[in-house]
Design a protein around this motif. Sequence first.
Motif, PDB file in Angstrom:
ATOM      1  N   TYR A  48     -19.168  12.936  69.939  1.00 43.89           N
ATOM      2  CA  TYR A  48     -20.544  12.938  70.424  1.00 43.89           C
ATOM      3  C   TYR A  48     -21.163  14.331  70.472  1.00 43.89           C
ATOM      4  O   TYR A  48     -22.285  14.505  70.950  1.00 43.89           O
ATOM      5  CB  TYR A  48     -20.602  12.337  71.841  1.00 43.89           C
ATOM      6  CG  TYR A  48     -19.925  10.994  71.996  1.00 43.89           C
ATOM      7  CD1 TYR A  48     -19.986  10.027  70.997  1.00 43.89           C
ATOM      8  CD2 TYR A  48     -19.224  10.684  73.164  1.00 43.89           C
ATOM      9  CE1 TYR A  48     -19.366   8.795  71.148  1.00 43.89           C
ATOM     10  CE2 TYR A  48     -18.606   9.449  73.327  1.00 43.89           C
ATOM     11  CZ  TYR A  48     -18.669   8.513  72.325  1.00 43.89           C
ATOM     12  OH  TYR A  48     -18.062   7.295  72.483  1.00 43.89           O
ATOM     13  N   SER A  82     -23.045  17.519  69.186  1.00 43.04           N
ATOM     14  CA  SER A  82     -24.030  17.802  68.145  1.00 43.04           C
ATOM     15  C   SER A  82     -23.474  18.809  67.147  1.00 43.04           C
ATOM     16  O   SER A  82     -22.567  19.584  67.457  1.00 43.04           O
ATOM     17  CB  SER A  82     -25.304  18.361  68.777  1.00 43.04           C
ATOM     18  OG  SER A  82     -26.235  18.731  67.781  1.00 43.04           O
ATOM     19  N   GLU A  83     -24.027  18.801  65.946  1.00 44.44           N
ATOM     20  CA  GLU A  83     -23.671  19.816  64.955  1.00 44.44           C
ATOM     21  C   GLU A  83     -24.696  20.931  64.890  1.00 44.44           C
ATOM     22  O   GLU A  83     -24.472  21.930  64.221  1.00 44.44           O
ATOM     23  CB  GLU A  83     -23.509  19.148  63.582  1.00 44.44           C
ATOM     24  CG  GLU A  83     -22.223  18.330  63.517  1.00 44.44           C
ATOM     25  CD  GLU A  83     -22.153  17.422  62.316  1.00 44.44           C
ATOM     26  OE1 GLU A  83     -23.126  17.367  61.550  1.00 44.44           O
ATOM     27  OE2 GLU A  83     -21.130  16.736  62.157  1.00 44.44           O
ATOM     28  N   ASP A 121     -23.056  22.349  70.671  1.00 44.95           N
ATOM     29  CA  ASP A 121     -22.716  22.023  69.298  1.00 44.95           C
ATOM     30  C   ASP A 121     -21.369  22.626  68.951  1.00 44.95           C
ATOM     31  O   ASP A 121     -20.840  23.475  69.681  1.00 44.95           O
ATOM     32  CB  ASP A 121     -23.808  22.478  68.311  1.00 44.95           C
ATOM     33  CG  ASP A 121     -24.092  23.972  68.346  1.00 44.95           C
ATOM     34  OD1 ASP A 121     -23.252  24.738  68.868  1.00 44.95           O
ATOM     35  OD2 ASP A 121     -25.155  24.394  67.855  1.00 44.95           O
ATOM     36  N   SER A 157     -21.912  10.010  63.580  1.00 45.23           N
ATOM     37  CA  SER A 157     -23.264  10.520  63.798  1.00 45.23           C
ATOM     38  C   SER A 157     -23.812  10.130  65.163  1.00 45.23           C
ATOM     39  O   SER A 157     -24.985  10.347  65.439  1.00 45.23           O
ATOM     40  CB  SER A 157     -24.204  10.014  62.692  1.00 45.23           C
ATOM     41  OG  SER A 157     -23.852  10.585  61.454  1.00 45.23           O
ATOM     42  N   GLN A 172     -24.338  10.967  68.978  1.00 46.09           N
ATOM     43  CA  GLN A 172     -24.475  12.275  69.616  1.00 46.09           C
ATOM     44  C   GLN A 172     -24.967  12.117  71.045  1.00 46.09           C
ATOM     45  O   GLN A 172     -25.836  11.292  71.325  1.00 46.09           O
ATOM     46  CB  GLN A 172     -25.480  13.130  68.842  1.00 46.09           C
ATOM     47  CG  GLN A 172     -25.737  14.501  69.427  1.00 46.09           C
ATOM     48  CD  GLN A 172     -26.831  15.234  68.685  1.00 46.09           C
ATOM     49  OE1 GLN A 172     -26.869  15.234  67.465  1.00 46.09           O
ATOM     50  NE2 GLN A 172     -27.754  15.856  69.414  1.00 46.09           N
ATOM     51  N   TYR A 189     -27.328  13.044  73.633  1.00 42.93           N
ATOM     52  CA  TYR A 189     -28.678  13.601  73.520  1.00 42.93           C
ATOM     53  C   TYR A 189     -29.305  13.656  74.905  1.00 42.93           C
ATOM     54  O   TYR A 189     -29.476  12.635  75.566  1.00 42.93           O
ATOM     55  CB  TYR A 189     -29.538  12.733  72.599  1.00 42.93           C
ATOM     56  CG  TYR A 189     -30.913  13.313  72.356  1.00 42.93           C
ATOM     57  CD1 TYR A 189     -31.119  14.274  71.379  1.00 42.93           C
ATOM     58  CD2 TYR A 189     -32.003  12.912  73.127  1.00 42.93           C
ATOM     59  CE1 TYR A 189     -32.374  14.825  71.160  1.00 42.93           C
ATOM     60  CE2 TYR A 189     -33.255  13.450  72.910  1.00 42.93           C
ATOM     61  CZ  TYR A 189     -33.439  14.403  71.928  1.00 42.93           C
ATOM     62  OH  TYR A 189     -34.677  14.944  71.722  1.00 42.93           O
ATOM     63  N   MET A 212     -27.734   9.168  65.597  1.00 43.41           N
ATOM     64  CA  MET A 212     -28.636  10.169  65.024  1.00 43.41           C
ATOM     65  C   MET A 212     -28.789   9.961  63.510  1.00 43.41           C
ATOM     66  O   MET A 212     -27.877   9.472  62.856  1.00 43.41           O
ATOM     67  CB  MET A 212     -28.100  11.579  65.269  1.00 43.41           C
ATOM     68  CG  MET A 212     -27.996  11.948  66.725  1.00 43.41           C
ATOM     69  SD  MET A 212     -29.625  12.133  67.459  1.00 43.41           S
ATOM     70  CE  MET A 212     -29.288  11.645  69.149  1.00 43.41           C
ATOM     71  N   LYS A 222     -26.591  14.788  62.208  1.00 45.60           N
ATOM     72  CA  LYS A 222     -26.344  15.626  63.383  1.00 45.60           C
ATOM     73  C   LYS A 222     -26.568  17.110  63.126  1.00 45.60           C
ATOM     74  O   LYS A 222     -26.496  17.909  64.054  1.00 45.60           O
ATOM     75  CB  LYS A 222     -24.935  15.382  63.916  1.00 45.60           C
ATOM     76  CG  LYS A 222     -24.873  14.118  64.752  1.00 45.60           C
ATOM     77  CD  LYS A 222     -23.515  13.654  65.209  1.00 45.60           C
ATOM     78  CE  LYS A 222     -22.460  14.625  65.477  1.00 45.60           C
ATOM     79  NZ  LYS A 222     -21.214  14.000  65.975  1.00 45.60           N
ATOM     80  N   TRP A 223     -26.863  17.503  61.891  1.00 39.01           N
ATOM     81  CA  TRP A 223     -27.290  18.880  61.645  1.00 39.01           C
ATOM     82  C   TRP A 223     -28.787  18.925  61.361  1.00 39.01           C
ATOM     83  O   TRP A 223     -29.535  19.595  62.059  1.00 39.01           O
ATOM     84  CB  TRP A 223     -26.539  19.532  60.477  1.00 39.01           C
ATOM     85  CG  TRP A 223     -26.816  21.015  60.457  1.00 39.01           C
ATOM     86  CD1 TRP A 223     -26.067  21.979  61.074  1.00 39.01           C
ATOM     87  CD2 TRP A 223     -27.947  21.692  59.869  1.00 39.01           C
ATOM     88  NE1 TRP A 223     -26.651  23.227  60.888  1.00 39.01           N
ATOM     89  CE2 TRP A 223     -27.811  23.073  60.157  1.00 39.01           C
ATOM     90  CE3 TRP A 223     -29.045  21.281  59.137  1.00 39.01           C
ATOM     91  CZ2 TRP A 223     -28.727  24.028  59.723  1.00 39.01           C
ATOM     92  CZ3 TRP A 223     -29.973  22.235  58.704  1.00 39.01           C
ATOM     93  CH2 TRP A 223     -29.799  23.589  58.996  1.00 39.01           C
ATOM     94  N   PRO A 272     -30.736  16.454  64.439  1.00 39.88           N
ATOM     95  CA  PRO A 272     -29.891  16.233  65.620  1.00 39.88           C
ATOM     96  C   PRO A 272     -30.705  15.730  66.812  1.00 39.88           C
ATOM     97  O   PRO A 272     -30.589  16.219  67.926  1.00 39.88           O
ATOM     98  CB  PRO A 272     -29.299  17.625  65.874  1.00 39.88           C
ATOM     99  CG  PRO A 272     -30.368  18.564  65.418  1.00 39.88           C
ATOM    100  CD  PRO A 272     -31.032  17.896  64.239  1.00 39.88           C
TER     101      PRO A 272
END
Length: 894
Positions: free
Chosen positions: A35, A37-38, A73, A384, A386, A388, A428, A431-432, A435
């Motif tokens: 979970y 983020s990237e 991240d 994917s 995440q 948030y 998401m 995630k990059w 994100p």
Amino acid sequence: MPRKKAPAQPSTNPERDRLTEARERTNNWKRWGPYLSERQWGTVREDYSEDGDAWRYFPHDHARSRTYRWGEDGLLGFTDRECRLCFSLALWNEQDPFLKERLFGVDGHEGNHGEDVKELYYYLESTPTHSYVKSLYKYPQAAFPYQDLVDETARRGLDDPEYELLDTGVFNENRYFDVFAEYAKGGANDILIKITVANRGPETAKLHVLPTLWFRNTWIWGCDHEGCSMKPNISQSAGDQLIANHETLGDFQFCAEEAPEFLFTENVTNSQLLYDSPSYTPHTKDAFHRHIVNGEHGAVAKDKGTKAAAHYQLEIPAGEERVIRLRLSSSEKAPKTPFGKGFEDIFKQRIAETDTFYDNITHGNLCPDEYKVLRQCYAGLLQSKQFYHYSVADWLDGDPDSPPPPEARKSGRNSDWRHLFNRDVISMPDKWEYPWFAAWDLAFHMIPFDKIDPDFAKQQLILFLREWYMHPNGQIPAYEWNFSDVNPPVHAWAVWRVYKMTGERGKRDFDFLAQCFHKLLINFTWWVNRKDPEGRNLFAGGFLGLDNIGAFDRSQTLPGGAQLVQADGTAWMAFYCATMLSMALELADHDPSYEGVASKFFEHFVAIGEAINTLGGTGLWNETDGFYYDMLHTGDGQGIPMAIRSLVGLLPLCAVEILHGDTINKITGFKKRMQWFIKHNNIFEQRASCLEFEGGENTDPMVLLGLTSRERLERVLRYVFDENEFLSPYGIRSLSKAHEETPFVLNYGGETHTVAYEPGESRSYLFGGNSNWRGPIWFPINFLLIEALEKYHHYYGDDFKVELPTGSGNWVNLDTAAKELSRRMANLFLPDKNGDRPVNGDHAEQYRDEHFREHVLFYEYFHGDTGRGCGASHQTGWTGLVAKILEDACQQKK
């Protein structure tokens, strides 16, 4: 004597059992997952600038030294569902200027086609509960070409392709490391971690690996919504063990095999470096970089902090690999021997269970290449997810212990969304690159999700209708850059599809459907009140997710008081209407009080159909061309057809629903009202009628509810299946290829507006350089077109045939045409006779390498002629619809 119970039989599908336990809350299997983020830098929620330029306010170069406010991240990471305790990797090849702790990319200002991640990484495996997860990062052994990527990208213009990491030559001679991260759950709070590093190069190479554990900083802001007031702590308890203490998460033990050196610091900003202001502590977020790369040995703390890393220094001969084993467990149930035989046994068991789970979905009906694509597609969807977090009110007002935001913020971006409080694990788009959630993307994500985790699919759809998400006026939030932007209204369609897919008729989740329907009524009303200002049932919804497909920005006020009536906006509302009608009829079968609502949506659909087809003579239909166009109404009363053959004119085909006689007959109140309405409206006698009936007056009729008559459908489909127009080897283009030689040109408002076919990256900065609906293939609309063709075939049967391709003399029914489109789309990811996947495009040669060829990326969209992947490279979300396409192929093979 009581009879003895038979011994429990081992489950044939343990992952399904875990999903059941998670749903019934008997075991918290989803507490931990990928979970993290990237990319947290460059996001709106981390932007406290006066001008709202999120990319420049928090750039990549700040990320290693600056504490995030709303999330975290990392690289190949894992975290709990509230992102309290995070784990990810840091790497250093002894060549880079700083540790590799997160994925690098050019930002929205730097990219010649917008923001773009410049890394190579792949999601390989995941179960829905994340009981097993595997991913891969490819790390160069030479210095990572950060500056080269930025400089060369800056030199390139809109007519040039993006400059990617593979183009730099840094992977020549295979001089890179494959870094695999695997996670297996021994229990809901027992995470086994295996890091495998393989040297693919021709010589021995050195690598520093820092498995890193840290707490998200929730203690420094003075906020009151994080659920804890005490600062957490990580400390060393034994030679190879750390203890992580957190007020609400509990105590966790982190074990690292082979007793490496442990490093400690605090997850706080290096203010001295960034702002020339004394830091809160000398032990800052970037301490490990300073210690290892810069040689600042005083940068790290002695034996505790809120961030810790195990420092491994590896020297790996050519062609060999090294394995690092770690374990994160609740202190209450931590194993006494974390790395005994049971460690590998759990990994083997979870891998076998993952195979069983997906084998039970496909039943062996896919070929090996299709099966591999399906597995990686699901891995991408699942990884994917995440955490948030974004409380808009707190973001607007600022935190008690932080400097106040600029005053302009209170009336700027998202200022009318103060009620919005996001603190959830959400699917998401990427995630990059994305994100943050996108409402219409997520609706498409839930279609393939339904097969593997229907509970998650339903929870996500309900979430966006909750009162702390949906605006009090009924609007669903679009995405963080502008929650008020208008995404296509596909939420109801996703709810209806998920409802039907989660069980056989009579065994479906009626409560889920009813719960969503009530909130969707409010959203539908918002659309009618806000997007049909003249009450003519012709809608102008803005850009509607199709970005730069038109001649100008459809979200902006047009010069001279002009108004744009949109064929796609009107079609989307008819699509919404038809879906709500089907839902209302299903609910009315259980509760007659829904009959009146069903009648409302039936009559509203007919009114929209009349408007798009006949208002002012022909509505938005162009009889000469046989196509639907937007209409520009100028200030002097003229109407100018926007004669662009694009998805705008194909969307009316998607607004189709079939009402079966057995359904109509059961809902007697609705049936009487429908019969009365039809009898007293002469519009049904017109050639462009949006209703057709099969069966006589005394039989059970089957009603086709669609915007297009049969004749108009035939005319539009000639364009759809013409290879010189919409039909690509890999699906339907978003703009007709005919506009390559004859662009659409409009001189209006003192400006010349041009729309030309662009099969790949955009040559327009409208909506950002990476937004392009002027030719490429996009999965969401293709998927809706396939569904529509299937419905038309269900009604018309084999008598309705189309020439596929147009002009070929090959006539097929619409079901065959739908299957052909599905086949073409799936072929994007499957190796051809030469072993090349079209998606790999310009890098096909690299992907012939044994360490590349099995890895698949699911891009945002695809080149309209070659199928090359474009845009966000990991947008498995809506491109993950290929999983549903492959699943349907499975069913057909049974």
